[in-house]
Design a protein around this motif. Structure first.
Motif, PDB file in Angstrom:
ATOM      1  N   HIS A 188      17.572   9.747  53.085  1.00  0.00           N
ATOM      2  CA  HIS A 188      18.338  10.822  52.470  1.00  0.00           C
ATOM      3  C   HIS A 188      17.475  12.072  52.475  1.00  0.00           C
ATOM      4  O   HIS A 188      16.512  12.175  51.715  1.00  0.00           O
ATOM      5  N   LEU A 189      17.836  12.985  53.342  1.00  0.00           N
ATOM      6  CA  LEU A 189      17.006  14.160  53.598  1.00  0.00           C
ATOM      7  C   LEU A 189      17.558  15.383  52.872  1.00  0.00           C
ATOM      8  O   LEU A 189      18.042  16.331  53.482  1.00  0.00           O
ATOM      9  N   HIS A 190      17.490  15.341  51.553  1.00  0.00           N
ATOM     10  CA  HIS A 190      17.810  16.515  50.733  1.00  0.00           C
ATOM     11  C   HIS A 190      16.488  17.235  50.483  1.00  0.00           C
ATOM     12  O   HIS A 190      15.741  16.913  49.553  1.00  0.00           O
ATOM     13  N   ILE A 191      16.186  18.188  51.345  1.00  0.00           N
ATOM     14  CA  ILE A 191      14.875  18.850  51.318  1.00  0.00           C
ATOM     15  C   ILE A 191      15.091  20.336  51.572  1.00  0.00           C
ATOM     16  O   ILE A 191      15.978  20.728  52.344  1.00  0.00           O
ATOM     17  N   GLN A 192      14.259  21.187  50.937  1.00  0.00           N
ATOM     18  CA  GLN A 192      14.486  22.628  50.966  1.00  0.00           C
ATOM     19  C   GLN A 192      14.456  23.239  52.358  1.00  0.00           C
ATOM     20  O   GLN A 192      15.171  24.190  52.641  1.00  0.00           O
ATOM     21  N   GLY A 193      13.615  22.738  53.239  1.00  0.00           N
ATOM     22  CA  GLY A 193      13.477  23.340  54.567  1.00  0.00           C
ATOM     23  C   GLY A 193      13.282  22.292  55.642  1.00  0.00           C
ATOM     24  O   GLY A 193      12.942  21.133  55.366  1.00  0.00           O
ATOM     25  N   LEU A 194      13.455  22.703  56.900  1.00  0.00           N
ATOM     26  CA  LEU A 194      13.398  21.759  58.012  1.00  0.00           C
ATOM     27  C   LEU A 194      11.992  21.206  58.245  1.00  0.00           C
ATOM     28  O   LEU A 194      11.850  20.113  58.788  1.00  0.00           O
ATOM     29  N   LEU A 215      19.093   5.987  59.998  1.00  0.00           N
ATOM     30  CA  LEU A 215      20.292   6.675  59.566  1.00  0.00           C
ATOM     31  C   LEU A 215      19.879   7.845  58.682  1.00  0.00           C
ATOM     32  O   LEU A 215      18.860   7.776  57.988  1.00  0.00           O
ATOM     33  N   ALA A 216      20.662   8.889  58.692  1.00  0.00           N
ATOM     34  CA  ALA A 216      20.503   9.984  57.723  1.00  0.00           C
ATOM     35  C   ALA A 216      21.856  10.133  57.043  1.00  0.00           C
ATOM     36  O   ALA A 216      22.620  11.053  57.332  1.00  0.00           O
ATOM     37  N   THR A 217      22.168   9.171  56.152  1.00  0.00           N
ATOM     38  CA  THR A 217      23.517   9.152  55.577  1.00  0.00           C
ATOM     39  C   THR A 217      23.748  10.265  54.566  1.00  0.00           C
ATOM     40  O   THR A 217      24.885  10.492  54.153  1.00  0.00           O
ATOM     41  N   GLU A 218      22.681  10.941  54.159  1.00  0.00           N
ATOM     42  CA  GLU A 218      22.818  12.158  53.368  1.00  0.00           C
ATOM     43  C   GLU A 218      21.731  13.134  53.809  1.00  0.00           C
ATOM     44  O   GLU A 218      20.565  12.745  53.948  1.00  0.00           O
ATOM     45  N   PHE A 219      22.119  14.370  54.055  1.00  0.00           N
ATOM     46  CA  PHE A 219      21.124  15.422  54.284  1.00  0.00           C
ATOM     47  C   PHE A 219      21.736  16.753  53.868  1.00  0.00           C
ATOM     48  O   PHE A 219      22.946  16.951  53.957  1.00  0.00           O
ATOM     49  N   SER A 220      20.899  17.653  53.376  1.00  0.00           N
ATOM     50  CA  SER A 220      21.429  18.925  52.876  1.00  0.00           C
ATOM     51  C   SER A 220      20.279  19.858  52.517  1.00  0.00           C
ATOM     52  O   SER A 220      19.102  19.479  52.554  1.00  0.00           O
TER      53      SER A 220
END
Length: 354
Positions: A188-194, A215-220
Protein backbone atom coordinates in the motif's frame (compact mmCIF):
# COMPACT_ATOMS: atom_id res chain seq x y z
CA UNK A 1 -4.09 -14.45 -15.77
CA UNK A 2 -3.72 -11.31 -17.96
CA UNK A 3 -0.33 -9.76 -18.66
CA UNK A 4 1.64 -7.99 -15.95
CA UNK A 5 1.03 -4.38 -15.07
CA UNK A 6 -2.75 -4.05 -15.10
CA UNK A 7 -4.54 -1.13 -13.43
CA UNK A 8 -7.86 -1.76 -11.72
CA UNK A 9 -10.41 -0.22 -9.37
CA UNK A 10 -10.15 -0.48 -5.59
CA UNK A 11 -13.29 -0.54 -3.43
CA UNK A 12 -11.78 -1.52 -0.05
CA UNK A 13 -14.59 -2.74 2.24
CA UNK A 14 -17.28 -1.41 -0.13
CA UNK A 15 -17.46 -3.91 -2.95
CA UNK A 16 -21.21 -3.25 -2.75
CA UNK A 17 -20.42 0.13 -4.38
CA UNK A 18 -19.20 -1.67 -7.49
CA UNK A 19 -20.84 -0.12 -10.55
CA UNK A 20 -20.08 -1.90 -13.80
CA UNK A 21 -21.06 1.10 -15.93
CA UNK A 22 -18.36 3.14 -14.16
CA UNK A 23 -15.82 0.38 -14.74
CA UNK A 24 -16.64 0.46 -18.46
CA UNK A 25 -16.25 4.25 -18.55
CA UNK A 26 -12.65 3.99 -17.33
CA UNK A 27 -11.81 0.87 -19.32
CA UNK A 28 -10.68 -1.46 -16.54
CA UNK A 29 -11.18 -5.19 -16.09
CA UNK A 30 -9.83 -5.54 -12.53
CA UNK A 31 -11.57 -4.88 -9.21
CA UNK A 32 -10.33 -5.24 -5.65
CA UNK A 33 -11.89 -5.19 -2.21
CA UNK A 34 -11.48 -6.71 1.22
CA UNK A 35 -13.58 -8.71 3.66
CA UNK A 36 -13.35 -7.99 7.38
CA UNK A 37 -13.07 -11.46 8.88
CA UNK A 38 -14.38 -10.24 12.24
CA UNK A 39 -17.45 -8.59 10.72
CA UNK A 40 -18.70 -11.14 8.22
CA UNK A 41 -21.37 -13.61 9.30
CA UNK A 42 -19.74 -16.75 7.99
CA UNK A 43 -23.01 -18.66 8.32
CA UNK A 44 -24.59 -16.34 5.75
CA UNK A 45 -21.48 -15.34 3.81
CA UNK A 46 -22.98 -16.16 0.42
CA UNK A 47 -25.66 -13.55 1.08
CA UNK A 48 -23.16 -10.89 2.13
CA UNK A 49 -23.60 -7.82 -0.10
CA UNK A 50 -19.87 -7.55 -0.82
CA UNK A 51 -19.56 -11.24 -1.70
CA UNK A 52 -22.60 -11.06 -3.99
CA UNK A 53 -21.23 -8.00 -5.80
CA UNK A 54 -17.86 -9.71 -6.12
CA UNK A 55 -19.46 -12.70 -7.84
CA UNK A 56 -21.57 -10.44 -10.04
CA UNK A 57 -18.31 -8.92 -11.27
CA UNK A 58 -16.80 -12.37 -11.81
CA UNK A 59 -19.86 -13.46 -13.77
CA UNK A 60 -19.54 -10.33 -15.91
CA UNK A 61 -15.96 -11.24 -16.81
CA UNK A 62 -14.00 -8.99 -14.46
CA UNK A 63 -10.77 -10.11 -12.82
CA UNK A 64 -10.89 -9.91 -9.04
CA UNK A 65 -8.62 -9.45 -6.04
CA UNK A 66 -9.97 -10.23 -2.57
CA UNK A 67 -8.04 -9.34 0.58
CA UNK A 68 -8.82 -10.84 3.99
CA UNK A 69 -8.66 -8.38 6.89
CA UNK A 70 -8.12 -9.40 10.52
CA UNK A 71 -8.55 -6.41 12.81
CA UNK A 72 -6.52 -6.82 16.01
CA UNK A 73 -6.15 -3.16 16.91
CA UNK A 74 -8.11 -3.78 20.13
CA UNK A 75 -7.51 -7.50 20.55
CA UNK A 76 -4.63 -9.75 21.49
CA UNK A 77 -3.49 -12.22 18.87
CA UNK A 78 -4.78 -15.67 19.85
CA UNK A 79 -2.25 -18.17 21.08
CA UNK A 80 -1.53 -20.99 18.62
CA UNK A 81 -3.86 -23.91 19.29
CA UNK A 82 -6.25 -21.89 21.46
CA UNK A 83 -10.02 -22.01 20.83
CA UNK A 84 -9.87 -18.45 19.50
CA UNK A 85 -7.13 -19.39 17.06
CA UNK A 86 -9.03 -22.45 15.87
CA UNK A 87 -12.11 -20.28 15.29
CA UNK A 88 -10.08 -17.91 13.12
CA UNK A 89 -8.76 -20.79 11.02
CA UNK A 90 -12.20 -22.38 10.69
CA UNK A 91 -13.74 -19.07 9.57
CA UNK A 92 -10.98 -18.68 7.01
CA UNK A 93 -11.54 -22.18 5.64
CA UNK A 94 -15.28 -21.61 5.31
CA UNK A 95 -14.73 -18.43 3.33
CA UNK A 96 -12.22 -20.24 1.14
CA UNK A 97 -14.99 -22.74 0.39
CA UNK A 98 -16.79 -19.87 -1.32
CA UNK A 99 -14.06 -17.91 -3.10
CA UNK A 100 -11.13 -20.22 -3.83
CA UNK A 101 -10.67 -20.85 -7.58
CA UNK A 102 -13.25 -18.17 -8.33
CA UNK A 103 -11.33 -14.99 -7.52
CA UNK A 104 -8.10 -14.45 -9.43
CA UNK A 105 -6.01 -13.33 -6.45
CA UNK A 106 -6.38 -13.78 -2.70
CA UNK A 107 -4.35 -11.53 -0.41
CA UNK A 108 -3.73 -12.96 3.05
CA UNK A 109 -4.09 -9.80 5.12
CA UNK A 110 -5.15 -6.23 4.49
CA UNK A 111 -2.79 -4.00 6.49
CA UNK A 112 -1.55 -6.34 9.23
CA UNK A 113 0.92 -3.98 10.88
CA UNK A 114 -1.68 -1.22 11.11
CA UNK A 115 -4.47 -3.60 12.14
CA UNK A 116 -2.63 -4.78 15.25
CA UNK A 117 -1.88 -3.34 18.66
CA UNK A 118 1.41 -1.46 18.59
CA UNK A 119 2.90 -3.78 21.20
CA UNK A 120 2.02 -6.83 19.08
CA UNK A 121 4.07 -5.94 16.02
CA UNK A 122 6.80 -8.41 16.96
CA UNK A 123 7.06 -12.14 16.26
CA UNK A 124 3.44 -12.61 17.40
CA UNK A 125 2.12 -10.93 14.26
CA UNK A 126 4.34 -13.17 12.13
CA UNK A 127 3.19 -16.32 13.87
CA UNK A 128 -0.45 -15.40 13.40
CA UNK A 129 -0.23 -14.52 9.69
CA UNK A 130 2.01 -17.47 8.93
CA UNK A 131 -0.62 -19.78 10.43
CA UNK A 132 -3.25 -18.18 8.20
CA UNK A 133 -1.05 -18.52 5.14
CA UNK A 134 -0.45 -22.22 5.85
CA UNK A 135 -4.22 -22.81 5.89
CA UNK A 136 -4.71 -21.00 2.58
CA UNK A 137 -1.78 -22.79 0.93
CA UNK A 138 -2.98 -26.19 2.15
CA UNK A 139 -6.57 -25.46 1.11
CA UNK A 140 -5.60 -24.55 -2.45
CA UNK A 141 -3.33 -27.58 -2.74
CA UNK A 142 -6.12 -29.95 -1.69
CA UNK A 143 -8.90 -28.24 -3.67
CA UNK A 144 -10.23 -30.17 -6.67
CA UNK A 145 -9.73 -29.00 -10.22
CA UNK A 146 -7.41 -26.30 -11.55
CA UNK A 147 -5.66 -24.08 -9.04
CA UNK A 148 -6.82 -20.80 -10.56
CA UNK A 149 -6.39 -18.48 -7.58
CA UNK A 150 -2.97 -16.89 -7.03
CA UNK A 151 -1.82 -16.13 -3.47
CA UNK A 152 -0.22 -12.98 -2.08
CA UNK A 153 0.41 -11.65 1.43
CA UNK A 154 0.24 -8.12 2.73
CA UNK A 155 -0.33 -5.37 2.57
CA UNK A 156 2.75 -3.63 3.90
CA UNK A 157 2.81 0.13 4.52
CA UNK A 158 5.38 2.93 4.63
CA UNK A 159 8.46 0.82 4.02
CA UNK A 160 10.09 4.01 2.75
CA UNK A 161 10.61 4.84 6.44
CA UNK A 162 13.54 3.17 8.23
CA UNK A 163 11.44 2.92 11.40
CA UNK A 164 9.04 0.57 9.61
CA UNK A 165 11.79 -1.81 8.51
CA UNK A 166 11.57 -3.86 11.67
CA UNK A 167 12.56 -7.47 12.45
CA UNK A 168 8.89 -8.42 12.13
CA UNK A 169 8.71 -6.83 8.67
CA UNK A 170 11.90 -8.63 7.66
CA UNK A 171 10.47 -11.92 8.85
CA UNK A 172 7.22 -11.24 6.97
CA UNK A 173 9.13 -10.84 3.70
CA UNK A 174 11.47 -13.75 4.45
CA UNK A 175 8.50 -16.03 4.99
CA UNK A 176 6.99 -14.86 1.71
CA UNK A 177 10.22 -15.58 -0.13
CA UNK A 178 10.48 -19.04 1.41
CA UNK A 179 7.10 -20.22 0.12
CA UNK A 180 6.97 -21.23 -3.55
CA UNK A 181 3.17 -21.29 -3.30
CA UNK A 182 3.07 -17.53 -2.67
CA UNK A 183 3.26 -15.32 -5.73
CA UNK A 184 4.36 -12.18 -3.94
CA UNK A 185 3.56 -9.25 -1.68
CA UNK A 186 0.83 -6.63 -1.60
CA UNK A 187 2.02 -3.06 -0.98
CA UNK A 188 0.00 0.00 0.00
CA UNK A 189 1.89 2.96 -1.36
CA UNK A 190 0.27 5.96 0.32
CA UNK A 191 3.38 8.14 0.29
CA UNK A 192 3.89 11.89 -0.19
CA UNK A 193 6.18 11.67 -3.23
CA UNK A 194 7.38 9.25 -5.89
CA UNK A 195 10.86 9.02 -4.36
CA UNK A 196 9.27 7.32 -1.37
CA UNK A 197 7.39 4.94 -3.66
CA UNK A 198 10.68 3.88 -5.27
CA UNK A 199 12.38 3.44 -1.90
CA UNK A 200 9.58 1.15 -0.70
CA UNK A 201 9.62 -0.90 -3.90
CA UNK A 202 13.39 -1.31 -3.78
CA UNK A 203 13.30 -2.47 -0.18
CA UNK A 204 10.46 -4.96 -0.56
CA UNK A 205 11.37 -6.47 -3.93
CA UNK A 206 15.00 -7.01 -2.99
CA UNK A 207 13.82 -9.37 -0.24
CA UNK A 208 11.62 -11.53 -2.45
CA UNK A 209 12.51 -14.26 -4.91
CA UNK A 210 13.22 -12.92 -8.42
CA UNK A 211 10.15 -14.78 -9.73
CA UNK A 212 7.79 -13.16 -7.22
CA UNK A 213 5.64 -10.18 -8.12
CA UNK A 214 3.90 -7.41 -6.23
CA UNK A 215 0.45 -5.89 -6.03
CA UNK A 216 -0.17 -2.23 -5.29
CA UNK A 217 -3.81 -2.55 -4.27
CA UNK A 218 -3.74 0.94 -2.78
CA UNK A 219 -1.60 3.90 -3.80
CA UNK A 220 -2.15 7.64 -3.53
CA UNK A 221 -0.82 11.04 -2.51
CA UNK A 222 -3.33 11.32 0.33
CA UNK A 223 -0.72 12.25 2.94
CA UNK A 224 0.52 15.05 0.68
CA UNK A 225 -3.05 16.34 0.38
CA UNK A 226 -3.64 16.07 4.12
CA UNK A 227 -0.86 18.59 4.79
CA UNK A 228 -2.92 21.27 3.03
CA UNK A 229 -6.33 21.00 4.67
CA UNK A 230 -5.75 24.21 6.66
CA UNK A 231 -4.44 26.17 3.65
CA UNK A 232 -6.33 29.28 2.57
CA UNK A 233 -8.19 28.72 -0.69
CA UNK A 234 -7.16 30.74 -3.77
CA UNK A 235 -8.53 34.29 -3.94
CA UNK A 236 -9.77 33.72 -7.49
CA UNK A 237 -11.99 30.83 -6.43
CA UNK A 238 -13.34 32.67 -3.38
CA UNK A 239 -14.15 35.76 -5.44
CA UNK A 240 -15.82 33.83 -8.24
CA UNK A 241 -17.95 31.61 -6.00
CA UNK A 242 -18.66 33.85 -3.02
CA UNK A 243 -16.52 32.17 -0.36
CA UNK A 244 -14.89 34.29 2.37
CA UNK A 245 -11.36 35.32 1.47
CA UNK A 246 -10.03 33.45 4.51
CA UNK A 247 -11.83 30.20 3.63
CA UNK A 248 -9.79 27.04 4.29
CA UNK A 249 -9.56 24.00 2.05
CA UNK A 250 -11.35 21.84 4.60
CA UNK A 251 -14.18 24.39 4.75
CA UNK A 252 -14.75 24.24 0.99
CA UNK A 253 -14.82 20.44 1.18
CA UNK A 254 -17.31 20.57 4.04
CA UNK A 255 -19.50 23.10 2.22
CA UNK A 256 -19.52 20.86 -0.85
CA UNK A 257 -20.59 17.84 1.18
CA UNK A 258 -23.52 19.79 2.66
CA UNK A 259 -24.45 21.46 -0.65
CA UNK A 260 -22.84 19.73 -3.66
CA UNK A 261 -21.42 22.06 -6.31
CA UNK A 262 -21.43 21.79 -10.10
CA UNK A 263 -18.47 19.95 -11.62
CA UNK A 264 -17.14 23.17 -13.20
CA UNK A 265 -16.92 24.81 -9.78
CA UNK A 266 -15.21 21.76 -8.27
CA UNK A 267 -12.61 21.68 -11.03
CA UNK A 268 -12.01 25.43 -10.63
CA UNK A 269 -11.35 24.79 -6.95
CA UNK A 270 -8.89 21.98 -7.67
CA UNK A 271 -7.07 23.85 -10.44
CA UNK A 272 -6.59 26.83 -8.15
CA UNK A 273 -4.72 24.83 -5.49
CA UNK A 274 -1.06 24.47 -6.48
CA UNK A 275 -0.47 21.63 -4.03
CA UNK A 276 -3.16 19.64 -5.88
CA UNK A 277 -2.82 20.82 -9.48
CA UNK A 278 0.97 20.55 -9.21
CA UNK A 279 0.88 16.76 -8.87
CA UNK A 280 -0.96 16.10 -12.12
CA UNK A 281 0.53 13.05 -13.76
CA UNK A 282 0.79 11.10 -10.52
CA UNK A 283 -1.11 8.01 -11.71
CA UNK A 284 0.82 7.96 -14.98
CA UNK A 285 4.18 8.39 -13.28
CA UNK A 286 3.45 5.89 -10.52
CA UNK A 287 2.33 3.23 -13.00
CA UNK A 288 5.42 3.85 -15.14
CA UNK A 289 7.58 3.31 -12.06
CA UNK A 290 5.73 0.18 -10.95
CA UNK A 291 5.77 -1.34 -14.44
CA UNK A 292 9.46 -0.53 -14.92
CA UNK A 293 10.30 -3.08 -12.23
CA UNK A 294 8.94 -5.81 -14.49
CA UNK A 295 7.29 -7.27 -11.39
CA UNK A 296 3.96 -5.47 -11.03
CA UNK A 297 1.08 -7.92 -11.31
CA UNK A 298 -1.81 -5.52 -10.68
CA UNK A 299 -2.26 -2.06 -9.17
CA UNK A 300 -5.69 -0.81 -8.09
CA UNK A 301 -6.69 2.79 -7.47
CA UNK A 302 -9.62 4.14 -5.45
CA UNK A 303 -12.68 4.66 -7.63
CA UNK A 304 -14.63 7.00 -5.36
CA UNK A 305 -13.59 6.98 -1.69
CA UNK A 306 -16.02 8.61 0.75
CA UNK A 307 -18.64 8.24 -1.99
CA UNK A 308 -21.61 8.70 0.33
CA UNK A 309 -20.13 10.89 3.05
CA UNK A 310 -22.66 13.15 4.75
CA UNK A 311 -20.59 14.35 7.69
CA UNK A 312 -18.84 17.69 7.34
CA UNK A 313 -15.09 17.81 6.80
CA UNK A 314 -12.68 18.83 9.57
CA UNK A 315 -9.12 20.07 9.24
CA UNK A 316 -7.73 16.87 10.76
CA UNK A 317 -9.68 14.50 8.52
CA UNK A 318 -7.86 12.44 5.91
CA UNK A 319 -8.98 13.68 2.47
CA UNK A 320 -9.52 10.39 0.67
CA UNK A 321 -12.25 12.10 -1.33
CA UNK A 322 -9.61 14.03 -3.30
CA UNK A 323 -8.08 10.83 -4.69
CA UNK A 324 -11.02 9.30 -6.48
CA UNK A 325 -11.33 8.54 -10.18
CA UNK A 326 -14.96 9.64 -9.87
CA UNK A 327 -16.03 12.84 -8.17
CA UNK A 328 -16.77 12.79 -4.44
CA UNK A 329 -20.06 13.85 -2.78
CA UNK A 330 -18.92 17.49 -2.97
CA UNK A 331 -20.05 17.42 -6.62
CA UNK A 332 -23.64 17.38 -7.87
CA UNK A 333 -24.22 14.22 -9.87
CA UNK A 334 -26.85 15.68 -12.17
CA UNK A 335 -30.40 14.67 -12.94
CA UNK A 336 -29.47 11.22 -14.22
CA UNK A 337 -27.53 10.39 -11.04
CA UNK A 338 -24.39 9.51 -12.99
CA UNK A 339 -21.30 10.40 -10.98
CA UNK A 340 -18.97 12.87 -12.72
CA UNK A 341 -15.37 12.01 -13.49
CA UNK A 342 -12.85 13.57 -11.14
CA UNK A 343 -10.10 15.85 -12.38
CA UNK A 344 -7.44 14.81 -13.33
CA UNK A 345 -7.52 11.20 -12.16
CA UNK A 346 -10.15 9.73 -14.49
CA UNK A 347 -8.30 10.92 -17.57
CA UNK A 348 -4.99 9.63 -16.21
CA UNK A 349 -6.52 6.30 -15.21
CA UNK A 350 -7.74 5.70 -18.76
CA UNK A 351 -4.46 6.90 -20.25
CA UNK A 352 -2.42 4.13 -18.64
CA UNK A 353 -4.71 1.23 -19.54
CA UNK A 354 -2.99 -1.35 -21.71
Amino acid sequence: MPALGALGANFNENLNWLNQSELKRINTKWVRGFIDMHQINIQQARENANIKCLFNAIDAGYNTILSFKWNYTNLDFPKPGSPQHKTELETLSRLLDIVMNHVDIIVIGNEPFIEAKADQTDSRINMFYESLAEVVISYRKSSPGPKNTRLYMGALNRLDLPAKRTPATERFLQYLASKPELDGVDLHLHIQGLAGHKSMLDYALSRLRPDQKFLATEFSLVWHFRQHMADTVSREFCTKYGFPMEAKVCEVLSAGIHSPMPLEQWVDFLRGEKWYAGVQGFIVQAMEMYRATGRLQVATYGLSPMRYRKKGFEVGDTPWLLNGVFAPPTVWSGEDGERCENWPWAEEFRAVQG
